[in-house]
Motif scaffolding. Structure first.
Motif, mmCIF file in Angstrom:
data_model
loop_
_atom_site.group_PDB
_atom_site.id
_atom_site.type_symbol
_atom_site.label_atom_id
_atom_site.label_comp_id
_atom_site.label_asym_id
_atom_site.label_seq_id
_atom_site.Cartn_x
_atom_site.Cartn_y
_atom_site.Cartn_z
ATOM 1 N N THR A 1 83.350 29.258 54.494
ATOM 2 C CA THR A 1 82.956 30.666 54.465
ATOM 3 C C THR A 1 84.107 31.535 53.980
ATOM 4 O OG1 THR A 1 81.406 30.267 56.283
ATOM 5 C CG2 THR A 1 81.983 32.558 55.828
ATOM 6 N N GLU A 2 85.312 31.243 54.436
ATOM 7 C CA GLU A 2 86.495 32.000 53.991
ATOM 8 C C GLU A 2 86.693 31.840 52.486
ATOM 9 O OE1 GLU A 2 89.673 34.589 54.491
ATOM 10 O OE2 GLU A 2 88.391 33.935 56.125
ATOM 11 N N ILE A 3 86.548 30.630 51.976
ATOM 12 C CA ILE A 3 86.687 30.385 50.536
ATOM 13 C C ILE A 3 85.613 31.163 49.770
ATOM 14 C CG2 ILE A 3 86.425 28.620 48.732
ATOM 15 C CD1 ILE A 3 87.793 26.671 50.788
ATOM 16 N N ASN A 4 84.388 31.122 50.261
ATOM 17 C CA ASN A 4 83.291 31.842 49.614
ATOM 18 C C ASN A 4 83.590 33.337 49.540
ATOM 19 O OD1 ASN A 4 80.590 33.489 50.118
ATOM 20 N ND2 ASN A 4 80.081 31.681 48.901
ATOM 21 N N LEU A 5 84.119 33.897 50.616
ATOM 22 C CA LEU A 5 84.436 35.325 50.631
ATOM 23 C C LEU A 5 85.597 35.662 49.707
ATOM 24 C CD1 LEU A 5 83.973 36.092 54.422
ATOM 25 C CD2 LEU A 5 82.455 36.747 52.534
ATOM 26 N N ARG A 6 86.582 34.785 49.624
ATOM 27 C CA ARG A 6 87.700 35.040 48.704
ATOM 28 C C ARG A 6 87.221 34.980 47.256
ATOM 29 N NH1 ARG A 6 93.178 32.601 51.475
ATOM 30 N NH2 ARG A 6 92.763 33.470 53.534
ATOM 31 N N GLU A 7 86.315 34.043 46.968
ATOM 32 C CA GLU A 7 85.730 33.982 45.623
ATOM 33 C C GLU A 7 84.917 35.243 45.337
ATOM 34 O OE1 GLU A 7 83.651 30.240 45.846
ATOM 35 O OE2 GLU A 7 85.424 29.118 45.170
ATOM 36 N N ALA A 8 84.205 35.738 46.347
ATOM 37 C CA ALA A 8 83.442 36.979 46.182
ATOM 38 C C ALA A 8 84.375 38.151 45.882
ATOM 39 C CB ALA A 8 82.612 37.263 47.433
ATOM 40 N N TYR A 9 85.541 38.167 46.518
ATOM 41 C CA TYR A 9 86.492 39.246 46.268
ATOM 42 C C TYR A 9 87.066 39.145 44.848
ATOM 43 C CZ TYR A 9 90.317 42.537 46.847
ATOM 44 O OH TYR A 9 91.186 43.590 46.694
ATOM 45 N N ILE A 10 87.314 37.937 44.394
ATOM 46 C CA ILE A 10 87.763 37.755 43.006
ATOM 47 C C ILE A 10 86.711 38.300 42.047
ATOM 48 C CG2 ILE A 10 88.207 36.007 41.221
ATOM 49 C CD1 ILE A 10 89.545 34.339 43.513
ATOM 50 N N ASN A 11 85.433 37.983 42.303
ATOM 51 C CA ASN A 11 84.343 38.500 41.464
ATOM 52 C C ASN A 11 84.241 40.013 41.552
ATOM 53 O OD1 ASN A 11 83.666 35.946 40.528
ATOM 54 N ND2 ASN A 11 82.193 35.613 42.177
ATOM 55 N N PHE A 12 84.556 40.574 42.718
ATOM 56 C CA PHE A 12 84.601 42.022 42.908
ATOM 57 C C PHE A 12 85.653 42.617 41.969
ATOM 58 C CE2 PHE A 12 85.506 46.052 44.827
ATOM 59 C CZ PHE A 12 84.423 46.401 45.624
ATOM 60 N N LEU A 13 86.836 42.043 41.993
ATOM 61 C CA LEU A 13 87.931 42.545 41.151
ATOM 62 C C LEU A 13 87.628 42.379 39.668
ATOM 63 C CD1 LEU A 13 90.984 41.233 43.195
ATOM 64 C CD2 LEU A 13 90.117 43.590 43.087
ATOM 65 N N LYS A 14 86.921 41.320 39.314
ATOM 66 C CA LYS A 14 86.547 41.069 37.918
ATOM 67 C C LYS A 14 85.326 41.894 37.507
ATOM 68 C CE LYS A 14 86.400 36.685 36.835
ATOM 69 N NZ LYS A 14 86.252 35.211 36.940
ATOM 70 N N ARG A 15 84.743 42.616 38.470
ATOM 71 C CA ARG A 15 83.572 43.468 38.250
ATOM 72 C C ARG A 15 82.343 42.658 37.833
ATOM 73 N NH1 ARG A 15 86.785 46.131 41.015
ATOM 74 N NH2 ARG A 15 87.525 48.170 40.372
ATOM 75 N N GLU A 16 82.261 41.413 38.332
ATOM 76 C CA GLU A 16 81.107 40.554 38.059
ATOM 77 C C GLU A 16 80.036 40.693 39.126
ATOM 78 O OE1 GLU A 16 82.651 36.613 37.492
ATOM 79 O OE2 GLU A 16 83.680 37.182 35.643
ATOM 80 N N SER A 17 80.436 40.996 40.344
ATOM 81 C CA SER A 17 79.522 41.282 41.446
ATOM 82 C C SER A 17 80.318 42.063 42.488
ATOM 83 C CB SER A 17 78.944 39.999 42.059
ATOM 84 O OG SER A 17 79.968 39.213 42.635
ATOM 85 N N PHE A 18 79.583 42.746 43.372
ATOM 86 C CA PHE A 18 80.243 43.536 44.410
ATOM 87 C C PHE A 18 79.606 43.201 45.751
ATOM 88 C CE2 PHE A 18 80.436 46.273 40.559
ATOM 89 C CZ PHE A 18 81.812 46.283 40.399
ATOM 90 N N ARG A 19 80.283 42.368 46.520
ATOM 91 C CA ARG A 19 79.790 42.027 47.853
ATOM 92 C C ARG A 19 80.480 42.932 48.866
ATOM 93 N NH1 ARG A 19 80.111 35.938 49.897
ATOM 94 N NH2 ARG A 19 79.111 35.720 47.857
ATOM 95 N N PHE A 20 79.669 43.412 49.816
ATOM 96 C CA PHE A 20 80.189 44.256 50.892
ATOM 97 C C PHE A 20 79.787 43.668 52.236
ATOM 98 C CE2 PHE A 20 79.927 47.225 47.343
ATOM 99 C CZ PHE A 20 81.121 47.917 47.439
ATOM 100 N N LEU A 21 80.751 43.586 53.142
ATOM 101 C CA LEU A 21 80.485 43.225 54.524
ATOM 102 C C LEU A 21 80.132 44.517 55.248
ATOM 103 C CD1 LEU A 21 83.507 40.824 55.181
ATOM 104 C CD2 LEU A 21 81.276 40.313 54.152
ATOM 105 N N ILE A 22 79.140 44.453 56.107
ATOM 106 C CA ILE A 22 78.640 45.644 56.782
ATOM 107 C C ILE A 22 79.108 45.635 58.240
ATOM 108 C CG2 ILE A 22 76.585 46.962 57.408
ATOM 109 C CD1 ILE A 22 75.106 45.284 55.205
#
Length: 187
Positions: free
Chosen positions: A58-79
Protein backbone atom coordinates in the motif's frame (compact mmCIF):
# COMPACT_ATOMS: atom_id res chain seq x y z
CA UNK A 1 0.22 24.88 -21.60
CA UNK A 2 2.35 21.95 -20.49
CA UNK A 3 0.52 20.15 -17.63
CA UNK A 4 3.73 20.10 -15.58
CA UNK A 5 3.31 23.86 -15.22
CA UNK A 6 -0.14 23.60 -13.60
CA UNK A 7 -0.05 24.59 -9.96
CA UNK A 8 -2.05 21.82 -8.31
CA UNK A 9 -2.28 22.11 -4.54
CA UNK A 10 -1.21 19.20 -2.37
CA UNK A 11 -4.24 19.90 -0.18
CA UNK A 12 -7.81 21.01 -0.85
CA UNK A 13 -10.32 21.75 1.90
CA UNK A 14 -14.09 21.55 2.05
CA UNK A 15 -16.41 22.42 4.91
CA UNK A 16 -15.71 19.12 6.73
CA UNK A 17 -12.82 17.53 4.85
CA UNK A 18 -9.18 17.78 3.92
CA UNK A 19 -8.20 16.19 0.60
CA UNK A 20 -4.44 15.64 0.61
CA UNK A 21 -2.02 14.17 -1.90
CA UNK A 22 -0.37 10.95 -0.62
CA UNK A 23 3.03 12.54 -0.05
CA UNK A 24 3.68 11.65 3.57
CA UNK A 25 5.74 8.66 4.63
CA UNK A 26 3.48 6.33 6.57
CA UNK A 27 0.28 7.03 4.63
CA UNK A 28 0.34 3.37 3.60
CA UNK A 29 -0.37 2.23 7.15
CA UNK A 30 -3.57 4.25 7.58
CA UNK A 31 -4.84 3.47 4.08
CA UNK A 32 -4.07 -0.23 4.53
CA UNK A 33 -6.02 -0.30 7.80
CA UNK A 34 -9.03 1.23 6.02
CA UNK A 35 -8.78 -1.44 3.32
CA UNK A 36 -8.74 -4.12 6.04
CA UNK A 37 -11.74 -2.50 7.77
CA UNK A 38 -13.68 -2.24 4.49
CA UNK A 39 -12.52 -5.30 2.58
CA UNK A 40 -15.93 -6.99 2.56
CA UNK A 41 -17.56 -3.92 0.96
CA UNK A 42 -14.68 -3.13 -1.43
CA UNK A 43 -14.05 -6.65 -2.72
CA UNK A 44 -17.07 -6.91 -5.08
CA UNK A 45 -16.08 -3.71 -6.91
CA UNK A 46 -12.32 -3.13 -6.79
CA UNK A 47 -9.49 -5.16 -8.25
CA UNK A 48 -6.99 -4.09 -5.57
CA UNK A 49 -9.28 -5.50 -2.86
CA UNK A 50 -9.32 -9.07 -4.17
CA UNK A 51 -6.39 -9.92 -1.95
CA UNK A 52 -5.44 -7.91 1.08
CA UNK A 53 -2.34 -5.87 0.25
CA UNK A 54 0.45 -5.61 2.78
CA UNK A 55 1.23 -2.27 4.39
CA UNK A 56 4.41 -2.15 2.29
CA UNK A 57 2.45 -2.75 -0.94
CA UNK A 58 0.00 0.00 0.00
CA UNK A 59 2.86 2.39 0.81
CA UNK A 60 4.49 1.65 -2.56
CA UNK A 61 1.17 2.19 -4.34
CA UNK A 62 0.74 5.57 -2.65
CA UNK A 63 4.28 6.67 -3.46
CA UNK A 64 3.68 5.73 -7.10
CA UNK A 65 0.44 7.74 -6.98
CA UNK A 66 2.39 10.74 -5.69
CA UNK A 67 4.90 10.39 -8.52
CA UNK A 68 1.97 10.39 -10.97
CA UNK A 69 0.61 13.46 -9.15
CA UNK A 70 3.90 15.29 -9.70
CA UNK A 71 4.01 14.17 -13.35
CA UNK A 72 0.41 15.46 -13.71
CA UNK A 73 -0.76 12.05 -14.99
CA UNK A 74 -3.33 11.56 -12.21
CA UNK A 75 -4.23 13.27 -8.95
CA UNK A 76 -5.03 11.02 -6.01
CA UNK A 77 -6.23 12.59 -2.78
CA UNK A 78 -6.56 10.97 0.63
CA UNK A 79 -9.65 12.22 2.43
CA UNK A 80 -9.49 13.17 6.13
CA UNK A 81 -12.06 14.52 8.57
CA UNK A 82 -11.06 18.10 9.36
CA UNK A 83 -11.92 17.88 13.06
CA UNK A 84 -10.72 14.39 14.01
CA UNK A 85 -8.09 13.86 11.27
CA UNK A 86 -9.58 10.37 10.73
CA UNK A 87 -8.89 8.83 7.33
CA UNK A 88 -12.15 8.54 5.38
CA UNK A 89 -11.24 7.33 1.90
CA UNK A 90 -9.71 8.16 -1.47
CA UNK A 91 -10.79 10.14 -4.51
CA UNK A 92 -8.82 10.88 -7.62
CA UNK A 93 -8.61 12.27 -11.12
CA UNK A 94 -7.60 9.34 -13.34
CA UNK A 95 -7.11 8.80 -17.07
CA UNK A 96 -6.44 12.48 -17.64
CA UNK A 97 -6.33 13.54 -21.27
CA UNK A 98 -4.80 17.01 -21.39
CA UNK A 99 -5.53 17.38 -25.13
CA UNK A 100 -9.32 17.56 -24.58
CA UNK A 101 -8.86 18.23 -21.51
CA UNK A 102 -10.87 15.64 -19.56
CA UNK A 103 -10.62 13.16 -16.71
CA UNK A 104 -12.40 10.42 -14.83
CA UNK A 105 -13.03 10.54 -11.09
CA UNK A 106 -12.63 7.45 -8.96
CA UNK A 107 -13.31 6.93 -5.27
CA UNK A 108 -13.68 4.49 -2.40
CA UNK A 109 -14.61 4.99 1.23
CA UNK A 110 -13.75 3.39 4.55
CA UNK A 111 -17.00 1.62 5.43
CA UNK A 112 -17.08 3.22 8.89
CA UNK A 113 -17.70 6.61 7.25
CA UNK A 114 -20.19 5.71 4.52
CA UNK A 115 -23.67 7.16 4.55
CA UNK A 116 -22.59 10.53 5.96
CA UNK A 117 -22.18 12.44 2.69
CA UNK A 118 -18.39 12.62 2.93
CA UNK A 119 -17.70 11.09 -0.47
CA UNK A 120 -20.30 13.25 -2.20
CA UNK A 121 -18.68 16.31 -0.60
CA UNK A 122 -15.18 15.23 -1.66
CA UNK A 123 -16.17 14.38 -5.23
CA UNK A 124 -18.10 17.65 -5.58
CA UNK A 125 -14.96 19.53 -4.56
CA UNK A 126 -12.90 17.65 -7.16
CA UNK A 127 -15.49 18.33 -9.86
CA UNK A 128 -15.50 22.05 -9.05
CA UNK A 129 -11.70 22.14 -8.97
CA UNK A 130 -11.41 20.20 -12.22
CA UNK A 131 -13.84 22.43 -14.11
CA UNK A 132 -12.77 25.77 -12.61
CA UNK A 133 -9.02 25.42 -12.04
CA UNK A 134 -7.83 22.66 -14.37
CA UNK A 135 -10.23 23.75 -17.11
CA UNK A 136 -11.46 20.23 -17.77
CA UNK A 137 -14.14 20.22 -20.48
CA UNK A 138 -15.45 16.81 -19.43
CA UNK A 139 -15.38 14.78 -16.22
CA UNK A 140 -16.61 11.19 -16.17
CA UNK A 141 -17.53 8.77 -13.43
CA UNK A 142 -17.70 5.14 -14.51
CA UNK A 143 -19.00 2.39 -12.28
CA UNK A 144 -20.47 -1.05 -12.47
CA UNK A 145 -24.21 -0.88 -13.17
CA UNK A 146 -25.07 -2.89 -10.04
CA UNK A 147 -22.92 -0.73 -7.73
CA UNK A 148 -25.82 1.44 -6.59
CA UNK A 149 -23.91 3.19 -3.80
CA UNK A 150 -21.25 4.33 -6.24
CA UNK A 151 -23.84 5.35 -8.82
CA UNK A 152 -25.65 7.52 -6.25
CA UNK A 153 -22.77 10.01 -6.11
CA UNK A 154 -22.81 11.23 -9.74
CA UNK A 155 -26.61 11.16 -9.65
CA UNK A 156 -26.64 13.40 -6.53
CA UNK A 157 -24.16 15.76 -8.17
CA UNK A 158 -26.18 16.25 -11.35
CA UNK A 159 -24.03 14.19 -13.71
CA UNK A 160 -25.80 12.92 -16.83
CA UNK A 161 -26.03 9.17 -17.33
CA UNK A 162 -24.81 8.96 -20.92
CA UNK A 163 -25.40 5.25 -21.17
CA UNK A 164 -24.64 1.77 -19.99
CA UNK A 165 -21.91 -0.13 -21.79
CA UNK A 166 -23.02 -3.76 -21.87
CA UNK A 167 -20.49 -6.54 -21.26
CA UNK A 168 -17.83 -3.84 -21.17
CA UNK A 169 -15.63 -5.00 -18.31
CA UNK A 170 -14.85 -7.90 -16.04
CA UNK A 171 -16.04 -8.09 -12.47
CA UNK A 172 -13.43 -7.31 -9.83
CA UNK A 173 -12.85 -11.05 -9.29
CA UNK A 174 -12.38 -11.41 -13.09
CA UNK A 175 -15.06 -14.16 -13.28
CA UNK A 176 -17.88 -12.54 -15.26
CA UNK A 177 -18.68 -9.76 -17.69
CA UNK A 178 -20.24 -6.63 -16.24
CA UNK A 179 -22.04 -3.55 -17.51
CA UNK A 180 -20.53 -0.11 -16.93
CA UNK A 181 -22.54 3.08 -16.38
CA UNK A 182 -20.93 6.20 -17.83
CA UNK A 183 -21.83 9.49 -16.16
CA UNK A 184 -20.47 12.86 -17.19
CA UNK A 185 -20.51 16.55 -16.53
CA UNK A 186 -19.27 18.92 -19.20
CA UNK A 187 -18.29 22.57 -19.29
Amino acid sequence: MNPLLFEVPLQIETERLILRAPHKVGDGEIVNQAIIDSLYELKPWLLFAQELPTVEETEINLREAYINFLKRESFRFLIFDKDSNDFIGVTSFDNIDWDIPKSEIGYWINTSYSGKGYMTEAVKELVDYGLDSLNFRRIEIRCESTNYKSRAIPERLGFVLEGTLRNEDLSADRRELTDTCVYSVVR
